[in-house]
Write a protein that holds these residues in place. Sequence first.
Motif: not given
Length: 566
Positions: A49-54, A90-97, A100-105
């Motif tokens: 949750i803190a990382s911007g995910l479910a 992780v939060y920064g990656i989710v925010e920018q990409y 889907g970008g997080l899964l690839l990273a």
Amino acid sequence: MPPIHFTTRFNPKLYELMAGYSRERFIRDVGAGLTVSVVALPLAMAFAIASGLAPQAGLFTATIGGFLVSLFSGSRVQIGGPAGAFIVIVYGIVEQYGVGGLLLATFMSGVMLWAMGFLRMGVLIQFIPVAVIIGFTNGIAVLIGLSQIKDFLGLRIEGKMPAEFFPMLQTLWQALPSWSAPSLAVALFALGIIVLWQQVMKRRVQLPGDAGMLPRVSGSLALIPGSIVALVAATLLSHGLGLDVATIGSRFGGIPQGLPSLTVPAFSVEGVKALMLPAFTLAVLGAIESLLCARVADKLIGDKHDSNQELLAQGFANMVVPFFGGMPVTGTIARTMTNIKNGGSSPVAGMVHALGLLLVVLVAAPLAQYIPLAALSAILMFVAWNMGEWREFARLRSFRLPYRITLLSVFVLTVVVDLTVAIEVGLFLACLTFIYRISSLSTAERFVLPGDDKEGAAAAPGVTAYRLTGAIFFGAVELIGAMRANLPQRALVLDFSSVIYIDSSGGEALDELLQACQDKGIPILVCGLRRQPVDMLTRTCWLARVGQANICADLPAVQARLAKLA
């Protein structure tokens, strides 16, 4: 430093420990694994949750990633899963990409970790300076604490929280008037339970053994982590009193009751290029976290982990979890310590921990919708506080200025700018400090040969002798340059007995010195060469040009050679 070989053997600790694995050890591992699963349950959801995910992203990561890490781990007791150190990245990656970008990273970081293990680069991680590690660890702890203020106070913020430090502060400040008294009360209630549970249980477990039933009962209760007690108590309080607080159900619609579905990351050349640096940051941080955790565990259980096998395990886990919607995996110190303290002695405990979490997802997932987010934020606040090594700031006065500058620079840059930049600057400063230290320890001192007078005038006039110490490298070549500017008339003696290393720049400086001496017909006599200097100077043909007759074993041999040259 041991040599780096470009192949590695695949030998997980699980395979090593199966021989002679007893029923008693299995029972202890099962008990430890189930206890760790209780600890991991709230943390996995809170980190996601803190990382911007479910929340289910954290649970699936702990289940699948944790199982794979233990199955292939190079440590007997390492527990893998989502970690607080990844939250900011992780939060920064989710925010920018996006997700889907997080899964690839995450997949890319797994490939990098696997490659690091295959190339046997695990030994290199231990050379990251402690000032860099402490600086970014404390910085991440501060950012985790800041990211939880929203749910801790129940602030109403439209959209996502900014990932950058100053926009985050501005957003929190603007939303401060919307704070919720029920959310703050639930958060403080949960945080108080965690702190008190830890302190009270610690004291009661230490009671003498003849104090009746209390020590045994308290000892059993102490196996239950304060975070799960706080989570249950806060959930009952908020639901029982009908408090108006945000919950997992109100924000995410609960947690799916079942196995995760297959999710294939969207691969593209553009995406790979854009995510190369974030993926590298995830890989480096994951390697540092997991290997540091394994080193701490080794001290407690008296074992030696295989760092390269551990990187292979972490890499494989991070390549798999993106296909199930997971987040990055690494070794986790808190859960590993819980495993050790509860009797875990093999990777079986970590595999049981993952299966225990899977059972919770399959059976008790509907109950998670009532968990208040304020309680999870309180758990993360406590994690952030324990994560930071705050005493190191008070001890800075006892360290030299370069150490202080490195630690504080990494800390400030981690908080204000970016973790990647912080690590790069920290390593750069550490390298500069190292170069300065080594160059200051490298010396070229004139000394009196046996039989010379105390004034340094050689018994055979025109002979000058130097004793070289330390490393002759690019940061200390001026020592050789000074010799070239003051050449003797008859012979130059170089004592290499205290030289441990010569690099290509040092070899070039020695070559220029030899050329200057040969131009004037002055022979160079050397003695005391060690293995690495001999190898370097042989490959550059420097020793061949000096001449075999002028390469002496020790100072008496130098004197004998000088006598022949007289």
